[in-house]
Motif scaffolding. Structure first.
Motif, PDB file in Angstrom:
ATOM      1  N   TYR A 297       0.865  -1.184   0.000  1.00 38.72           N
ATOM      2  CA  TYR A 297       0.000   0.000   0.000  1.00 38.72           C
ATOM      3  C   TYR A 297       0.896   1.226   0.000  1.00 38.72           C
ATOM      4  N   CYS A 298       0.937   1.928  -1.147  1.00 39.71           N
ATOM      5  CA  CYS A 298       1.799   3.101  -1.271  1.00 39.71           C
ATOM      6  C   CYS A 298       1.282   3.976  -2.409  1.00 39.71           C
ATOM      7  N   PHE A 299       1.979   5.089  -2.662  1.00 41.17           N
ATOM      8  CA  PHE A 299       1.575   6.029  -3.706  1.00 41.17           C
ATOM      9  C   PHE A 299       2.768   6.362  -4.587  1.00 41.17           C
ATOM     10  N   THR A 300       2.510   6.384  -5.884  1.00 41.06           N
ATOM     11  CA  THR A 300       3.558   6.798  -6.822  1.00 41.06           C
ATOM     12  C   THR A 300       3.629   8.323  -6.877  1.00 41.06           C
ATOM     13  N   LYS A 301       4.730   8.848  -7.388  1.00 41.15           N
ATOM     14  CA  LYS A 301       4.914  10.293  -7.480  1.00 41.15           C
ATOM     15  C   LYS A 301       4.335  10.880  -8.766  1.00 41.15           C
ATOM     16  N   THR A 302       3.517  10.136  -9.439  1.00 38.92           N
ATOM     17  CA  THR A 302       2.861  10.618 -10.650  1.00 38.92           C
ATOM     18  C   THR A 302       1.468  10.014 -10.734  1.00 38.92           C
ATOM     19  N   SER A 303       0.567  10.743 -11.383  1.00 31.73           N
ATOM     20  CA  SER A 303      -0.784  10.226 -11.590  1.00 31.73           C
ATOM     21  C   SER A 303      -1.022   9.826 -13.039  1.00 31.73           C
ATOM     22  N   GLU A 304      -0.027  10.009 -13.902  1.00 31.63           N
ATOM     23  CA  GLU A 304      -0.171   9.627 -15.308  1.00 31.63           C
ATOM     24  C   GLU A 304      -0.230   8.110 -15.424  1.00 31.63           C
ATOM     25  N   SER A 305      -1.216   7.632 -16.144  1.00 38.19           N
ATOM     26  CA  SER A 305      -1.500   6.196 -16.194  1.00 38.19           C
ATOM     27  C   SER A 305      -0.314   5.371 -16.688  1.00 38.19           C
ATOM     28  N   ILE A 306       0.334   5.818 -17.765  1.00 37.81           N
ATOM     29  CA  ILE A 306       1.427   5.033 -18.348  1.00 37.81           C
ATOM     30  C   ILE A 306       2.602   4.949 -17.381  1.00 37.81           C
ATOM     31  N   LYS A 307       2.989   6.110 -16.818  1.00 40.46           N
ATOM     32  CA  LYS A 307       4.112   6.114 -15.869  1.00 40.46           C
ATOM     33  C   LYS A 307       3.767   5.328 -14.615  1.00 40.46           C
ATOM     34  N   TYR A 308       2.507   5.461 -14.175  1.00 43.09           N
ATOM     35  CA  TYR A 308       2.055   4.727 -12.989  1.00 43.09           C
ATOM     36  C   TYR A 308       2.172   3.219 -13.191  1.00 43.09           C
TER      37      TYR A 308
END
Length: 405
Positions: free
Chosen positions: A363-374
């Motif tokens: 359970y964590c969060f990426t530093k981007t919300s862009e689908s491809i990068k995510y």
């Protein structure tokens, strides 16, 4: 037969018919000329007013043809005066033409009001404001009210009854009217609620579990909401469903430019074991948990010695396990990952055991919300951890399905 023809006076009727057709033709030519004159004049005056007052709404009013409807009103007004002049000796024709003019005038006024409402709605609409929903809903409801009122006025003109009488006669079917406009009423109420609570607005990224859809809200009107899915298809749902069903709004994550990872790896419980000294020495070579093993080993030795525990049996006392070490390894891996946000919630936890094994959830969060990068970040994390689990002698559960042919 000759007597009937003489009484009918065929030549006279033919002459009158041709005369009336000519009058009608000239009357329509006059209306067309008046329409052209008023149309050009009103547009010219409107443009001059815009230039002199820095009025920036002219283009919107022009696109919605507001000036055209205004020109129609003046044309009909002048034409209404000329009816009595053109057909002064024909009261019956005057009566019916005036009735037609009354109906057309009502329709032109309705057209003018709708175009004005569309223009105001376009001017006042701001897609980044929650009030947009309420504005759209209000103006659409206003258009429906105007249409209903104009229909009642036309009925009043055709039946020669006043509008109050028509409304009274329609009172008996109020329940049917409410049933017919149920979705419109619910949509208006929903728009007001969404505007006041700031739940959803146009442009938000949402997910509706009931319909298994996720995408961006493109439009919210009185009866339906249009959602653009990530595959570029459009899904329409009733507006009322946006407040009556469970809707997940991901817009906060997009504003913060983060996106959540919440996935688990299922491990076979048969592969879990207590770590002996040899195993711990081997695991100490793993950079991410080297310090953790040293710290924990010292802590456990002090505890077991203090309690005077018999360590000949693995189950006695406190010991490290390969599963626990992997969980710590995964946690440290996320802490050190450059594309995982350290300011948001970050944890690796056990879920409830299942008949297929024990899930460990990331359970964590990426530093981007862009689908491809995510998706790239998520894939790299799980690629590494799934492969690294073998180093801890853990077996990922694989359910094999057998088919009988």
């Amino acid at each position: 037969m000759n007597e009937m023809i003489d009484n009918f006076n065929l030549k006279k009727w033919i002459t009158i018919t041709i005369f009336l057709i000519s009058k009608f033709f000239l009357f329509f030519i006059l209306l067309i000329i008046l329409e052209l004159i008023f149309n050009k004049s009103i547009r010219f005056i409107g443009k001059k007013i815009v230039i002199s007052t820095n009025f920036h709404w002219y283009n919107i009013l022009y696109e919605n043809k507001v000036f055209d409807s205004l020109a129609h009103c003046f044309t009909l007004f002048i034409g209404f005066i000329f009816i009595s002049i053109f057909f002064e000796n024909y009261p019956t024709i005057i009566f019916y033409i005036k009735k037609i003019f009354d109906i057309v005038f009502v329709l032109i006024i309705l057209q003018f009001l709708i175009r004005v409402i569309n223009s105001i709605m376009k001017i006042t609409t701001n897609e980044n404001n929650h009030q947009t929903i309420a504005v759209r809903s209000f103006f659409q409801l206003l258009k429906i009210i105007f249409i209903i009122f104009c229909v009642l006025v036309i009925i009043s003109i055709l039946t020669k009854n006043d509008i109050i009488t028509v409304l009274t006669s329609l009172g008996a079917i109020t329940a049917i009217v409410i049933l017919v406009f149920r979705d419109i009423i619910l949509g208006f109420v929903s728009g007001v609620q969404m505007s006041s609570t700031k739940m959803i607005k146009v442009g938000d990224w949402i997910g509706i579990h009931k319909y298994n859809i996720e995408g961006t809200v493109r439009e919210i009107n009185l009866t339906s909401a249009k959602i653009e899915n990530f595959d570029k298809t459009i899904t329409s749902v009733p507006t009322y469903d946006l407040i009556s069903t469970a809707v997940t709004n991901f817009e906060v994550m997009r504003k913060k430019n983060i996106r959540r990872i919440k996935k688990s790896i299922l491990f076979n419980i048969q592969s879990f074991y207590f770590c002996n000294s040899d195993k711990l020495e081997n695991f100490k070579n793993f950079y991410l948990i080297k310090n953790y093993i040293y710290k924990k080993k010292k802590e456990i030795e002090i505890f077991n010695k203090k309690k005077n525990i018999d360590l000949t049996l693995d189950i006695n006392g406190r010991r490290l396990t390969n599963l626990g070490l992997f969980r710590q390894y995964a946690l440290e891996y996320l802490y050190q990952h450059p594309k995982i946000s350290q300011s948001e919630t970050l944890m690796v936890r056990y879920l409830d055991p299942t008949p297929y094994g024990l899930p460990i959830e990331l359970y964590c969060f990426t530093k981007t919300s862009e689908s491809i990068k995510y998706e790239e970040i998520q894939a790299s994390v799980f690629d590494h951890l799934l492969t690294a689990s073998k180093e801890f002698d853990l077996k990922v559960t694989q359910v094999t399905y057998s088919s009988n042919f």
